[in-house]
Design a protein around this motif. Structure first.
Motif, PDB file in Angstrom:
ATOM      1  N   SER A 254       0.773  -1.215   0.083  1.00  0.00           N
ATOM      2  CA  SER A 254       0.099   0.044  -0.104  1.00  0.00           C
ATOM      3  C   SER A 254       0.865   1.331   0.006  1.00  0.00           C
ATOM      4  CB  SER A 254      -0.854   0.022   1.335  1.00  0.00           C
ATOM      5  OG  SER A 254      -1.930  -1.261   1.223  1.00  0.00           O
ATOM      6  N   ILE A 255       2.036   1.088   0.740  1.00  0.00           N
ATOM      7  CA  ILE A 255       2.974   2.258   0.860  1.00  0.00           C
ATOM      8  C   ILE A 255       3.401   2.551  -0.607  1.00  0.00           C
ATOM      9  CG2 ILE A 255       5.143   3.207   1.414  1.00  0.00           C
ATOM     10  CD1 ILE A 255       4.640   1.770   4.284  1.00  0.00           C
ATOM     11  N   ARG A 256       3.897   1.385  -1.362  1.00  0.00           N
ATOM     12  CA  ARG A 256       4.337   1.460  -2.791  1.00  0.00           C
ATOM     13  C   ARG A 256       3.426   2.177  -3.852  1.00  0.00           C
ATOM     14  NH1 ARG A 256       8.821  -0.441  -5.294  1.00  0.00           N
ATOM     15  NH2 ARG A 256       8.946   0.206  -7.348  1.00  0.00           N
ATOM     16  N   SER A 257       2.310   1.580  -3.518  1.00  0.00           N
ATOM     17  CA  SER A 257       1.118   2.185  -4.412  1.00  0.00           C
ATOM     18  C   SER A 257       0.963   3.671  -4.351  1.00  0.00           C
ATOM     19  CB  SER A 257      -0.285   1.438  -4.021  1.00  0.00           C
ATOM     20  OG  SER A 257      -0.137   0.108  -4.458  1.00  0.00           O
ATOM     21  N   LEU A 258       0.863   4.193  -3.107  1.00  0.00           N
ATOM     22  CA  LEU A 258       0.905   5.412  -2.643  1.00  0.00           C
ATOM     23  C   LEU A 258       1.957   6.136  -3.488  1.00  0.00           C
ATOM     24  CD1 LEU A 258      -0.227   8.152  -1.400  1.00  0.00           C
ATOM     25  CD2 LEU A 258       0.895   7.383   0.680  1.00  0.00           C
ATOM     26  N   LEU A 259       3.179   5.811  -3.222  1.00  0.00           N
ATOM     27  CA  LEU A 259       4.340   6.392  -3.757  1.00  0.00           C
ATOM     28  C   LEU A 259       4.546   6.466  -5.227  1.00  0.00           C
ATOM     29  CD1 LEU A 259       5.397   6.508  -0.798  1.00  0.00           C
ATOM     30  CD2 LEU A 259       7.898   5.986  -1.673  1.00  0.00           C
ATOM     31  N   ASN A 260       3.956   5.473  -5.771  1.00  0.00           N
ATOM     32  CA  ASN A 260       3.605   5.375  -7.283  1.00  0.00           C
ATOM     33  C   ASN A 260       2.937   6.625  -7.814  1.00  0.00           C
ATOM     34  OD1 ASN A 260       5.244   2.892  -7.373  1.00  0.00           O
ATOM     35  ND2 ASN A 260       3.543   1.901  -7.564  1.00  0.00           N
ATOM     36  N   LYS A 261       2.145   7.131  -6.898  1.00  0.00           N
ATOM     37  CA  LYS A 261       1.277   8.390  -7.597  1.00  0.00           C
ATOM     38  C   LYS A 261       2.434   9.536  -7.737  1.00  0.00           C
ATOM     39  CE  LYS A 261      -3.044   6.583  -5.397  1.00  0.00           C
ATOM     40  NZ  LYS A 261      -4.063   6.836  -4.271  1.00  0.00           N
ATOM     41  N   TYR A 262       3.345   9.431  -7.081  1.00  0.00           N
ATOM     42  CA  TYR A 262       4.421  10.613  -7.017  1.00  0.00           C
ATOM     43  C   TYR A 262       5.522  10.111  -7.691  1.00  0.00           C
ATOM     44  CZ  TYR A 262       0.914  12.635  -3.753  1.00  0.00           C
ATOM     45  OH  TYR A 262      -0.220  12.940  -3.186  1.00  0.00           O
ATOM     46  N   PRO A 263       5.720  10.210  -8.982  1.00  0.00           N
ATOM     47  CA  PRO A 263       6.834   9.570  -9.569  1.00  0.00           C
ATOM     48  C   PRO A 263       8.268  10.095  -9.090  1.00  0.00           C
ATOM     49  CG  PRO A 263       5.132  10.292 -11.101  1.00  0.00           C
ATOM     50  CD  PRO A 263       4.614  10.741  -9.811  1.00  0.00           C
ATOM     51  N   GLY A 264       9.179   8.981  -9.041  1.00  0.00           N
ATOM     52  CA  GLY A 264      10.504   9.542  -8.902  1.00  0.00           C
ATOM     53  C   GLY A 264      10.646   9.580  -7.002  1.00  0.00           C
ATOM     54  N   THR A 265       9.534   9.249  -6.283  1.00  0.00           N
ATOM     55  CA  THR A 265       9.892   8.884  -4.893  1.00  0.00           C
ATOM     56  C   THR A 265       9.983   7.819  -4.452  1.00  0.00           C
ATOM     57  OG1 THR A 265       7.484   8.567  -4.559  1.00  0.00           O
ATOM     58  CG2 THR A 265       8.231  10.893  -4.374  1.00  0.00           C
ATOM     59  N   VAL A 266      10.787   7.562  -3.371  1.00  0.00           N
ATOM     60  CA  VAL A 266      11.154   6.177  -2.893  1.00  0.00           C
ATOM     61  C   VAL A 266      11.014   5.896  -1.548  1.00  0.00           C
ATOM     62  CG1 VAL A 266      13.445   7.369  -2.385  1.00  0.00           C
ATOM     63  CG2 VAL A 266      13.522   4.839  -3.141  1.00  0.00           C
ATOM     64  N   ALA A 267      11.011   4.592  -1.141  1.00  0.00           N
ATOM     65  CA  ALA A 267      11.067   4.142   0.229  1.00  0.00           C
ATOM     66  C   ALA A 267      11.883   3.089   0.634  1.00  0.00           C
ATOM     67  CB  ALA A 267       9.515   3.446   0.341  1.00  0.00           C
ATOM     68  N   LEU A 268      12.658   3.695   1.711  1.00  0.00           N
ATOM     69  CA  LEU A 268      13.949   2.895   2.249  1.00  0.00           C
ATOM     70  C   LEU A 268      13.451   2.234   3.451  1.00  0.00           C
ATOM     71  CD1 LEU A 268      16.855   2.027   2.646  1.00  0.00           C
ATOM     72  CD2 LEU A 268      17.407   4.261   3.199  1.00  0.00           C
ATOM     73  N   GLY A 269      13.395   0.824   3.711  1.00  0.00           N
ATOM     74  CA  GLY A 269      13.062   0.431   4.925  1.00  0.00           C
ATOM     75  C   GLY A 269      14.123   0.030   5.907  1.00  0.00           C
ATOM     76  N   GLU A 270      14.011   0.403   7.254  1.00  0.00           N
ATOM     77  CA  GLU A 270      15.089  -0.071   8.113  1.00  0.00           C
ATOM     78  C   GLU A 270      14.386  -1.595   8.773  1.00  0.00           C
ATOM     79  OE1 GLU A 270      16.824   1.208  12.562  1.00  0.00           O
ATOM     80  OE2 GLU A 270      14.748   1.054  12.074  1.00  0.00           O
ATOM     81  N   ILE A 271      15.290  -2.536   8.645  1.00  0.00           N
ATOM     82  CA  ILE A 271      14.721  -3.835   8.762  1.00  0.00           C
ATOM     83  C   ILE A 271      15.594  -4.691   9.908  1.00  0.00           C
ATOM     84  CG2 ILE A 271      14.444  -6.276   8.000  1.00  0.00           C
ATOM     85  CD1 ILE A 271      13.849  -4.624   5.050  1.00  0.00           C
TER      86      ILE A 271
END
Length: 542
Positions: A254-271
């Motif tokens: 769901s996070i990725r789907s949201l970011l896909n609406k804002y081209p060029g944005t990125v998510a980096l996860g701490e795991i």
């Protein structure tokens, strides 16, 4: 060559705002202070800045306990300051990534204040609440990372609430769809404000086991893991049920789907999980989840060529189409030149610091580089009376907490507070750091700072180092050797991780030519043998 997204192979510079630059002389760094130093950050040749939390917070965990996700704490500035920061950074062609702490809030967040009142209010199910056992004890054996039980009694509700971290950081109930939507709405607030991406704090902690099953005990011999050992009872369990649940995969999609609406944005996860590399692979799979993930596997004290090869190879075997991000320093662990250098007393060796950054920036993936890493800052020795970190206060003296890597950034060597502030800062300004200040290194061609700058720019010339596949070469300790391949071209990379001269005999194709210009201590090829001086590198390209 195919066009690459900006974040692939990027160097992301982490700013810990309260320790970077104080613009209003209250002893705490702030957003205007970052704005004032954006030209310096641009001079490092980095691609993006990750800014640790600056949101409204009671600061029990220094910003990782958020009371308002859509506003800025006054100690850091205001929303107009943030807008100015975005504007200037973009003018300098620097992306801005910000922390998002999604799994928990502050106990002073309005959601929790409402939720704790009773069991029937509109937010009653927004946090993880559970009844006591018949004997009044907590519902299961889950522990807090900061020590003690992961449950605290709330007399208003006559129930326990879950907190994987401090008691003042209650965990949200992500099984509730209203919670998930509210969290996504908060993320989108910052997307609309122009951010280029997010570092997602403890992202695998969002969901808990709905059955509240006990975590199994971990055998004594296995109680050593990244960041935890027998000083902390958290190491006594396998954390199978209080984090890293399968349901979380749907949420990060769901996070990725949201970011896909804002081209060029990125998510980096701490795991940080029982098998962080496997979780990284899952969380970055299929171009539908996180863009990148990073773990704590290179943030421990294990510094050997074999271990680095093992970690990277293990991830490569699992990650498929995912993309890693490597880090050897951050605001939670001992600074790398101290952590990896103390065994051989290399902590103050400039060549050691230079080699470490070049090594991590040559692996397949992107890089998170923590402020001060470009100066070779060692871990600070903080007296007990100066400690601010609740983790350090709880576990003193066996563990001194995280303040030693959070001390103020030194700008001027000849100033009492090193140009960070005109007043005493929130943590001490250390003399050993003033000796490595920006002003001391700025004009020295062979300084750690200028080596860092030079390598980031030199690296950008080679798509093999930015985007290429990686294949390790059998090599004896302490030599780390591998190739990077991209679009039919190949780069051979060797590092000597020791303070002694090393050599390695490799059969090189005639087309392989040594690549210079990076200003690191460099090896040389003599009659087919690569000779590597202490803490040196060797690059050769076909």
């Amino acid at each position: 060559m195919t066009e690459q997204m900006w974040w692939r192979g990027a160097v992301i510079y982490q700013v810990y705002p309260r320790s970077f630059n104080d613009s209003n002389n209250d002893g705490i760094g702030d957003l205007p202070g970052i704005i004032n130093k954006l030209d310096y950050i641009a001079s490092l040749g980095v691609d993006a800045i990750w800014i640790s939390p600056f949101f409204k917070s009671p600061m029990k965990d220094f910003g990782y306990d958020i009371s308002d996700y859509r506003d800025i704490d006054p100690i850091f500035g205001n929303l107009e300051d943030f807008d100015r920061l975005i504007e200037k950074a973009h003018h300098l062609n620097i992306k801005i990534m910000i922390d998002q702490v999604l799994s928990h809030t502050s106990d002073q967040h309005q959601w929790f204040i409402e939720s704790r009142e009773d069991q029937t209010n509109d937010k009653a199910d927004w946090y993880v609440w559970a009844d006591a056992k018949e004997d009044g004890t907590p519902p299961n054996n889950w522990l807090s990372i900061f020590g003690g039980m992961g449950w605290t009694w709330e007399p208003r509700r006559q129930q326990y609430y879950l907190h994987n971290f401090l008691t003042s950081q209650p965990d949200l109930n992500f099984h509730n769809p209203d919670v998930r939507q509210a969290v996504l709405d908060n993320v989108e607030f910052w997307l609309k404000r122009g951010v280029d991406g997010f570092r997602l704090d403890a992202i695998n902690f969002c969901f808990h086991d709905a059955q509240l099953r006990d975590n199994p005990a971990k055998p004594r011999a296995l109680r050593k893991s990244i960041g935890f050992d027998e000083k902390n009872p958290y190491a006594y369990q396998y954390h199978y049920f209080n984090n890293t649940q399968d349901e979380n995969l749907g949420f990060i999609e769901s996070i990725r789907s949201l970011l896909n609406k804002y081209p060029g944005t990125v998510a980096l996860g701490e795991i940080s999980s029982e098998d962080s590399l496997q979780t990284m692979a899952q969380y970055t799979e299929g171009n539908k989840r996180l863009h990148m993930g990073y773990s704590f596997d290179l943030l421990n004290e294990n510094f050997t060529a074999g271990y680095i090869k093992q970690v990277v190879s293990s991830l490569e075997s699992k990650v498929a189409d995912g993309w890693p991000c490597w880090s050897i320093s951050n605001h939670d662990v001992q600074r790398v030149v101290s952590r990896w250098g103390k065994a051989g007393n290399h902590e103050r060796s400039p060549d050691f610091a230079k080699m470490l950054f070049a090594m991590i920036a040559s692996l397949r993936g992107s890089v998170c580089s923590y402020q001060g890493e470009e100066l070779g800052l060692p871990e600070g020795d903080i007296a007990y009376e100066d400690i601010q970190d609740p983790y350090g206060i709880a576990f003193w003296p066996q563990f001194k907490g995280r303040d030693g890597c959070r001390t103020p950034h030194p700008w001027k060597h000849d100033d009492e507070q090193a140009g960070f502030s005109q007043v005493k800062p929130w943590l001490p300004m250390l003399d050993c750091h003033k000796a490595l200040a920006v002003s001391k290194q700025e004009d020295a061609d062979d300084s750690i700072l200028n080596s860092y700058r030079n390598f980031t720019q030199w690296r950008k010339q080679y798509p093999e180092l930015l985007y290429g596949d990686i294949t390790f070469i059998d090599s004896p300790e302490p030599i780390l050797a591998f190739t990077r391949q991209y679009d039919g071209s190949q780069m051979l990379v060797c590092f000597n991780l020791s303070a002694q001269m090393q050599s390695i005999n490799l059969v090189l194709a005639e087309s392989m030519k040594p690549q210079c210009g990076h200003k690191l201590a460099s090896g040389r090829l003599i009659n087919g043998v690569i000779e590597l001086p202490p803490f040196s590198s060797f690059f050769s390209k076909s």
